[in-house]
Design a protein around this motif. Structure first.
Motif, PDB file in Angstrom:
ATOM      1  N   ARG A   1      45.487  39.577  48.800  1.00 24.87           N
ATOM      2  CA  ARG A   1      46.514  38.832  48.066  1.00 24.87           C
ATOM      3  C   ARG A   1      46.550  37.404  48.550  1.00 24.87           C
ATOM      4  NH1 ARG A   1      46.800  41.535  44.535  1.00 24.87           N
ATOM      5  NH2 ARG A   1      48.521  42.681  43.590  1.00 24.87           N
TER       6      ARG A   1
ATOM      7  N   MET B   1      42.846  51.784  35.629  1.00 22.41           N
ATOM      8  CA  MET B   1      44.153  51.224  36.019  1.00 22.41           C
ATOM      9  C   MET B   1      45.137  51.273  34.846  1.00 22.41           C
ATOM     10  SD  MET B   1      42.592  47.955  37.998  1.00 22.41           S
ATOM     11  CE  MET B   1      44.085  47.003  38.235  1.00 22.41           C
TER      12      MET B   1
ATOM     13  N   HIS C   1      40.364  36.196  40.887  1.00 24.65           N
ATOM     14  CA  HIS C   1      41.070  37.485  41.000  1.00 24.65           C
ATOM     15  C   HIS C   1      40.421  38.564  40.110  1.00 24.65           C
ATOM     16  CE1 HIS C   1      45.222  39.288  42.140  1.00 24.65           C
ATOM     17  NE2 HIS C   1      44.315  40.240  42.019  1.00 24.65           N
TER      18      HIS C   1
ATOM     19  N   GLY D   1      50.073  47.648  36.346  1.00 26.03           N
ATOM     20  CA  GLY D   1      48.636  47.902  36.314  1.00 26.03           C
ATOM     21  C   GLY D   1      47.971  47.230  37.493  1.00 26.03           C
ATOM     22  N   SER D   2      48.373  47.642  38.679  1.00 25.44           N
ATOM     23  CA  SER D   2      47.834  47.073  39.930  1.00 25.44           C
ATOM     24  C   SER D   2      48.204  48.024  41.056  1.00 25.44           C
ATOM     25  CB  SER D   2      48.449  45.694  40.210  1.00 25.44           C
ATOM     26  OG  SER D   2      49.855  45.796  40.391  1.00 25.44           O
ATOM     27  N   VAL D   3      47.425  47.957  42.127  1.00 26.84           N
ATOM     28  CA  VAL D   3      47.820  48.750  43.303  1.00 26.84           C
ATOM     29  C   VAL D   3      48.900  47.996  44.082  1.00 26.84           C
ATOM     30  CG1 VAL D   3      45.936  47.910  44.799  1.00 26.84           C
ATOM     31  CG2 VAL D   3      46.976  50.117  45.252  1.00 26.84           C
ATOM     32  N   GLY D   4      48.790  46.656  44.099  1.00 24.50           N
ATOM     33  CA  GLY D   4      49.785  45.852  44.810  1.00 24.50           C
ATOM     34  C   GLY D   4      51.076  45.791  44.011  1.00 24.50           C
TER      35      GLY D   4
ATOM     36  N   LEU E   1      40.925  51.773  41.586  1.00 22.53           N
ATOM     37  CA  LEU E   1      40.265  50.477  41.756  1.00 22.53           C
ATOM     38  C   LEU E   1      39.636  50.303  43.131  1.00 22.53           C
ATOM     39  CD1 LEU E   1      42.595  49.315  43.608  1.00 22.53           C
ATOM     40  CD2 LEU E   1      43.506  48.308  41.564  1.00 22.53           C
TER      41      LEU E   1
ATOM     42  N   VAL F   1      51.597  43.419  34.958  1.00 20.89           N
ATOM     43  CA  VAL F   1      50.473  43.281  35.883  1.00 20.89           C
ATOM     44  C   VAL F   1      50.950  42.454  37.072  1.00 20.89           C
ATOM     45  CG1 VAL F   1      48.709  43.502  34.094  1.00 20.89           C
ATOM     46  CG2 VAL F   1      49.549  41.223  34.725  1.00 20.89           C
ATOM     47  N   ALA F   2      50.046  42.271  38.043  1.00 16.40           N
ATOM     48  CA  ALA F   2      50.480  41.670  39.307  1.00 16.40           C
ATOM     49  C   ALA F   2      50.931  40.219  39.167  1.00 16.40           C
ATOM     50  CB  ALA F   2      49.371  41.782  40.339  1.00 16.40           C
TER      51      ALA F   2
ATOM     52  N   ARG G   1      39.172  48.914  35.455  1.00 18.56           N
ATOM     53  CA  ARG G   1      40.304  48.363  34.692  1.00 18.56           C
ATOM     54  C   ARG G   1      40.835  49.359  33.659  1.00 18.56           C
ATOM     55  NH1 ARG G   1      40.592  42.557  35.192  1.00 18.56           N
ATOM     56  NH2 ARG G   1      40.801  42.323  37.451  1.00 18.56           N
TER      57      ARG G   1
ATOM     58  N   SER H   1      39.071  43.970  40.919  1.00 14.27           N
ATOM     59  CA  SER H   1      39.022  45.293  40.276  1.00 14.27           C
ATOM     60  C   SER H   1      38.351  45.241  38.904  1.00 14.27           C
ATOM     61  CB  SER H   1      40.449  45.825  40.128  1.00 14.27           C
ATOM     62  OG  SER H   1      41.213  44.942  39.311  1.00 14.27           O
TER      63      SER H   1
HETATM   64  C1  8YV Z   1      44.658  43.507  39.517  1.00 16.13           C
HETATM   65  C2  8YV Z   1      45.181  43.629  41.999  1.00 16.13           C
HETATM   66  O1  8YV Z   1      43.539  43.390  38.711  1.00 16.13           O
HETATM   67  O2  8YV Z   1      45.604  45.931  41.856  1.00 16.13           O
HETATM   68  C3  8YV Z   1      45.927  44.863  42.349  1.00 16.13           C
HETATM   69  O3  8YV Z   1      46.875  44.781  43.159  1.00 16.13           O
HETATM   70  O4  8YV Z   1      45.364  42.645  42.601  1.00 16.13           O
HETATM   71  C4  8YV Z   1      44.141  43.621  40.923  1.00 16.13           C
HETATM   72  O5  8YV Z   1      43.387  44.779  40.982  1.00 16.13           O
HETATM   73  C5  8YV Z   1      45.515  42.373  39.144  1.00 16.13           C
HETATM   74  O6  8YV Z   1      46.403  42.032  40.102  1.00 16.13           O
HETATM   75  C6  8YV Z   1      46.216  42.650  37.818  1.00 16.13           C
HETATM   76  O7  8YV Z   1      47.403  43.378  37.953  1.00 16.13           O
END
Ligand code: 8YV
Length: 321
Positions: free
Chosen positions: A238, A297, A285, A76-79, A102, A54-55, A294, A288
């Motif tokens: 972010r 994701m 945070h 599991g994140s878009v970033g 998300l 994850v992020a 979730r 999402s």
């Molecule tokens: C995540 C997020 O929940 O998707 C992203 O980039 O920042 C959030 O949606 C979180 O970072 C867990 O990976």
């Protein structure tokens, strides 16, 4: 039977996602959600072909160096600013992320923070809970109007567009700044303006841009000074995009009125000045954090892994080179 590739999952994941992954991988998953140090993560990933992060997990050259068999990192994140793409590319490691699923939940969160901050929801609730509500007064907790105000969106990608779409119901003037002009600006009714002009004209500013060296401290002393003293700033993008110390000072000195933050520099250790700043709404945070978003994701992160294991193109690849 051919051995299934080894997959390490760094967080607790939904049972239905774990079950799907177990059909394709030999999975070691952190279902107790223990805190793993970078060293512990390196030890656990050492014999894995696949990694689900994850992020808040850093995937850097040291981690990749400790995982010689690693072929795919699925976040599991878009970033994906937590992943060293150059190091992945150098080692032939494929990367996947989770866009789209998300978008709407995160845009909703931007609005949640914007409305809560502009209308002083957290501050007035604390006051009420402290037993300070003895009398109603005309000038108590005066906030800023959203209806027919000017919204400035910095970063007009998927989430920025979803934030802009919601602004129509509030009959807002929407300004945006972005690296390039958005093809959907007419549909969104959004005007492309230089960032400094946006900061000076907007009643509310929402940050929806990815973090990189180029976007570090997009909002610092200079930018805060351009904003109206009545303005609200929202960051659901972010940590690091805003200079948190400068923001706390601006709120303290009344140079802007309010802020809604979901992300921070150095999460989860917040700058203590933010906790004391007036006019601020803080969430941990959770942009999402709806069940459907979730699960979506986690499923997409799993789909990326399964596609890779089956030799198919990833449904959501990150370009590493
Ligand atoms: C995540 C997020 O929940 O998707 C992203 O980039 O920042 C959030 O949606 C979180 O970072 C867990 O990976």
């Amino acid at each position: 039977m051919v051995a299934r590739p080894k997959l390490l999952v760094t967080r607790r994941i939904f049972p239905e996602v774990l079950e799907r992954l177990e059909a394709h991988f030999e999975v070691a998953s952190n279902q107790d959600d223990e805190e793993w140090s970078a060293e512990a993560l390196r030890a656990r990933v050492s014999d894995c072909e696949a990694l689900f992060v994850v992020a808040s997990d850093r995937v850097d050259a040291a981690l990749l160096g400790a995982a010689p068999k690693l072929r795919i990192v699925s976040t599991g994140s878009v970033g994906y600013n937590h992943i060293d793409l150059a190091a992945c590319s150098a080692r032939g490691v494929v990367v996947g992320n989770t866009p789209d699923v998300l978008t709407e939940a995160t845009a909703d969160m931007a609005w949640t923070l914007l409305m809560a901050a502009a209308r002083r929801v957290s501050e007035s609730e604390r006051w009420l809970r402290d037993g300070q509500w003895k009398r109603w007064a005309f000038d108590q907790f005066l906030g800023a109007d959203l209806f027919r105000s000017t919204l400035g969106i910095i970063g007009m990608g998927r989430i920025g567009s979803a934030v802009a779409r919601r602004a129509r119901g509030f009959e807002m003037t929407v300004l945006y700044s972005n690296r390039s002009r958005a093809a959907n600006e007419a549909e969104l009714g959004a005007q492309f303006v230089p960032r400094d002009e946006l900061l000076a004209r907007a009643d509310h500013v929402v940050l929806v841009l990815p973090y990189s060296q180029a976007t570090h401290h997009t909002i610092g002393e200079r930018e805060l000074a351009l904003m109206k003293p009545t303005a609200t700033l929202v960051n659901i993008a972010r940590g690091g995009i805003v200079d948190d110390a400068a923001l706390a000072r601006a709120l303290e000195e009344g140079r802007i009125a309010a802020a809604g933050l979901d992300v921070y520099e150095n999460e989860p250790a917040l700058n203590p000045a933010l906790l004391d700043a007036p006019g601020i709404v803080l969430t941990p945070h959770i942009g999402s954090a709806t069940r459907s978003s979730r699960v979506g994701m986690a499923m997409l992160a799993a789909d990326n892994l399964i596609a890779f294991a089956e030799g198919r193109p990833l449904p959501a690849p990150v370009r590493v080179g």
